[in-house]
Design a protein around this motif. Sequence first.
Motif, PDB file in Angstrom:
ATOM      1  N   ASN A 655       0.846  -1.203   0.000  1.00 12.58           N
ATOM      2  CA  ASN A 655       0.000   0.000   0.000  1.00 12.58           C
ATOM      3  C   ASN A 655       0.877   1.248   0.000  1.00 12.58           C
ATOM      4  O   ASN A 655       0.985   1.962   1.012  1.00 12.58           O
ATOM      5  N   PRO A 656       1.551   1.512  -1.130  1.00 10.38           N
ATOM      6  CA  PRO A 656       2.473   2.663  -1.179  1.00 10.38           C
ATOM      7  C   PRO A 656       1.779   4.004  -0.962  1.00 10.38           C
ATOM      8  O   PRO A 656       2.442   4.989  -0.638  1.00 10.38           O
ATOM      9  N   ASP A 657       0.443   4.048  -1.154  1.00  9.69           N
ATOM     10  CA  ASP A 657      -0.279   5.307  -0.949  1.00  9.69           C
ATOM     11  C   ASP A 657      -0.648   5.538   0.514  1.00  9.69           C
ATOM     12  O   ASP A 657      -1.194   6.582   0.856  1.00  9.69           O
ATOM     13  N   PHE A 658      -0.376   4.547   1.365  1.00  5.38           N
ATOM     14  CA  PHE A 658      -0.674   4.693   2.793  1.00  5.38           C
ATOM     15  C   PHE A 658       0.346   5.656   3.391  1.00  5.38           C
ATOM     16  O   PHE A 658       1.538   5.378   3.436  1.00  5.38           O
ATOM     17  N   LYS A 659      -0.121   6.796   3.857  1.00 11.00           N
ATOM     18  CA  LYS A 659       0.763   7.829   4.382  1.00 11.00           C
ATOM     19  C   LYS A 659       0.835   7.748   5.902  1.00 11.00           C
ATOM     20  O   LYS A 659      -0.181   7.542   6.568  1.00 11.00           O
TER      21      LYS A 659
END
Length: 1004
Positions: A655-659
């Motif tokens: 989940n690279p968009d998980f900030k």
Amino acid sequence: MNQGEKIHQFNVLYKEYESVVDDLKTALLEFLPELQQELDLNFTQVEYIRQYLNDRGTLFRFLRRAGFDFDSSFKELIADLRWRIENQVDTLSIQDVHLSLIERGLFFIHKTDKFNRPCAIINLREYFHENGSPTIEEIKKFIIFVAEVARRLLWDRNKKSGDEPVLQYVILLDLKGAGVTTLDLELGPFAVDIMRHHFPGSVGAKHGGSDDYEYDLETCEAFQRYGNPFPILLIPTPLSRVTSFDSLHDVFFSAHTTPYNSRPSTPFFSRTATPVSTPYPSRPASPGLDHAFVPNWLKMTPRNPSTQNETRSNLVSPKPVRSDSRHLFNPQFQFTTINPEGPAFTSHNNYSHHDVDSTTRTSHVLESSNHHVHFDEKALQHINSPSPKECNYQRAISKGRKPPSLYRFLRVYTKLTLYSKRLLRRFIARKISGVLSYLIMVVILRGGLINEFWKFMMQQVTMKFGWISTKPFNDQKPGTSGLRKRVKVFQQENYTLNFIQATLNAMPAPGAKGSTLVVGGDGRYYSKEAVNIIIRVAAGNQLLQTSSASVKPMAGFSSPLLITQEVGPDHDFGIKFNVSNGGPAPESVTNLIYEHSKKIEQVFACEVPEIDLSTIGTQTFGDFTVEIVDSVHDYVILLKEIFDFELIRGFLVKNPDFKLLFDGLHGVTGPYAERIFIEELGLPRSTIQNYVPLPDFGGGHPDPNLTYANSLVERVERENINFGAASDGDGDRNMIYGKGAFVTPSDSVAVIAAHAEVIPYFQKTGVKGLARSMPTSAAIDLVAKKKGLEIFEVPTGWKFFGNLMDAGRLSICGEESFGTGSDHIREKDGIWAVAAWLNIIAATNEKKPGTGIKEILLEHYQTYGRNFFSRYDYEEVNGEDANKMIAHLRHLVDSGKDRFVGKTFGQFTVSSADDFEYRDPIDNSVSKNQGIRIIFTDGSRIVVRLSGTGSQGATIRLYMEKYSRNASEYESDTQEALKPLIDVALEISELRKFTGREKPTVIT
């Protein structure tokens, strides 16, 4: 937005931020000398860094990845430079990687797309596992190599592209015939990590498909042109024949230190020398000298390469010639040949032999030298011409006769005169210094300073003997968080010494003698001085060892004592005493400390040099040892045993968009966050903020709540960050905050308890019981009831959990003041709570992808209902006014209880009321007057208590809790849901009347 528009936007931003890129490059170049000194870089490494910083495309991509934040991009580039130096990326060449990976064409670049971007082909059918195949580490090295090759290619094309920069390349993943099941699972995350952190934004697009291009290494332009590092500019060879010197000794040397073979022949007034191949007499060197050493400058290669193959007899050595008084201001250079086979000796005399004609000697020198030297022959002959007396002297020597007695007498006289002058000068200097010392002492003793001098001497004597006389202070009673006062109070003479001595006197059996003391702190103002005072007192009380750690939550305490410094806002300071289990001292011990502090007359302290707390290692002073430990390293090892780091890391990769954003509030948890989030989990450095510990917290307040961690809250909401967390100054408290979802401390510990089965630590040990402090909401009680676990309600103060943990009846606990923890240590642990939430989110997403903080909270409310909870803090209230308010409430719940219970306030009717009293189920100790509780018929309640953690005035804490099973209220704002109850609390307590306060200082 289509691909062409994205590329156009990318290029527009590149041109728009050109000046920022230039500033970034300038800043990095200015930092380069510091980096060079820190990492001990040589010239070649520095030049490669300079070359790398000329790649404007790379600098821009880092800047863009950091959201065009200059400071963040600067820090990420510094980290990238360290990584490149450590892995020698700049010098990585095609010869450094496994040959089979290059030959088979696992990766190659051979064409461009319609936007003129290079196309990289990853041919997975060429990935293989067989005997002789490359190892995982070799493949990882190959991944770094091809990423660097692509960067070099982009840099080169970008320089030649003109108005249309080439800043990215595309990847075609060729899966045709690929055995995907043979791929190593760790290579994917590794490649993603490398590209994300060290080559960000290089890949413009990724496509799947097949490519029929027949790869050939010899025709692969990318590997042939960019497979080796670009050349760097080297330092030009100096024009001088001597290219370098190790020290001044190699340039200026005396006759008695010059090696035998390197000494040019010069005249010496002695017996006739043995004939040698040179036309000048010389004599053997003095016996006992070591002739094996040759200065480095003699080993240097002459500038003219033709001299390298000549015999050493042709070397020419320049020797300064000092003229006599007639030519004092006209120094010349005389050149003589050196015969390596014959003896030579150097003299400081200014005379030259006249046995051979000067013209012959000059011509000999010119013939044997490859240097073009211009001579002033008249000056040379004039200098070399001896006086008549010198000729007589030399003639006598040449005929074997003794020199005239007059000359011998003069030589002896000159030496005696020289030695006499030296002795006289030394005698006078010593006498003068002695007289000055005497005069200074007279001035001190007769100038009214004798008392101060005597006091100083007595202090030195008492320190040597290890005891100091003192007087007691009557205000050293520890509270729930130890002794907390203003810094200026602790800086009073002997104040800190007294409290440390009283603490060691009250230390439970076997006592202080022979024990080990662990000292931890958050590095705030006055901490360094306090630690050194603690070390001195520990040595005076015959402890064997003192270990210093940087933060309180340490694992595996083998020490019988823990003292930590806690520095609060506005120059507050505190010293807290923890016992052998690592937990806060119980009341029986803190009361004993107070009793000792009121009658203390002596402090045992030894003179120990000031300890450098920044250097890890051990220092020994007799039988006493001081050890500085790396608590970050030890703590991370412990944390990886408790939580599933592989699961968390895998979730973040998928989940690279998980900030994620962590705020250290400039406390001690910054280095821990840097190690965990950046190094262990592979997140970008922009994930952490305020992570550098500062003595003044950067001017902020290090409490993780909605008021003081507002910069975190603002960034989470503004940037749609999925997971936000903060920790306090000394690392024991935490706050969890997501986009549109604030997790109250009461809900946080309840959620962790409800999901304990996904945490490896509790999978091994099981959950033995749950507990909360009395003011904390009853949310965790509902979890305990549903899971059939024992639940404990204790007074405020982490020390009350310790007995339950030691007895094996408690695993997870928390308090409403943002403290959460478990039985892995005997203190609350802010980083532990953050890691627990990440573990829960990662595990939940295995079953329900896309689940975040808000979804976990709503699911928890659906199962257990919601406990709306809030705390109002009124800080630094006048102590007398606060006590009057508490007396009023105690009257209501005690003597006026009959009239108070059953009374209705708005929609709430009083069901019960008391002043909370706790009996410890382990040792049966009783703690009274722990807070006023007012409970209503619907389950809502109000709690009022005075806090013992403030150093100035009093802090009134007002707690409100309302329970709801109405699903339509679960997403309601807490303050709105509690407003009727808050109004009732203010009415019953009459807080405004007693304190004059209209609003609280902090709302959580």
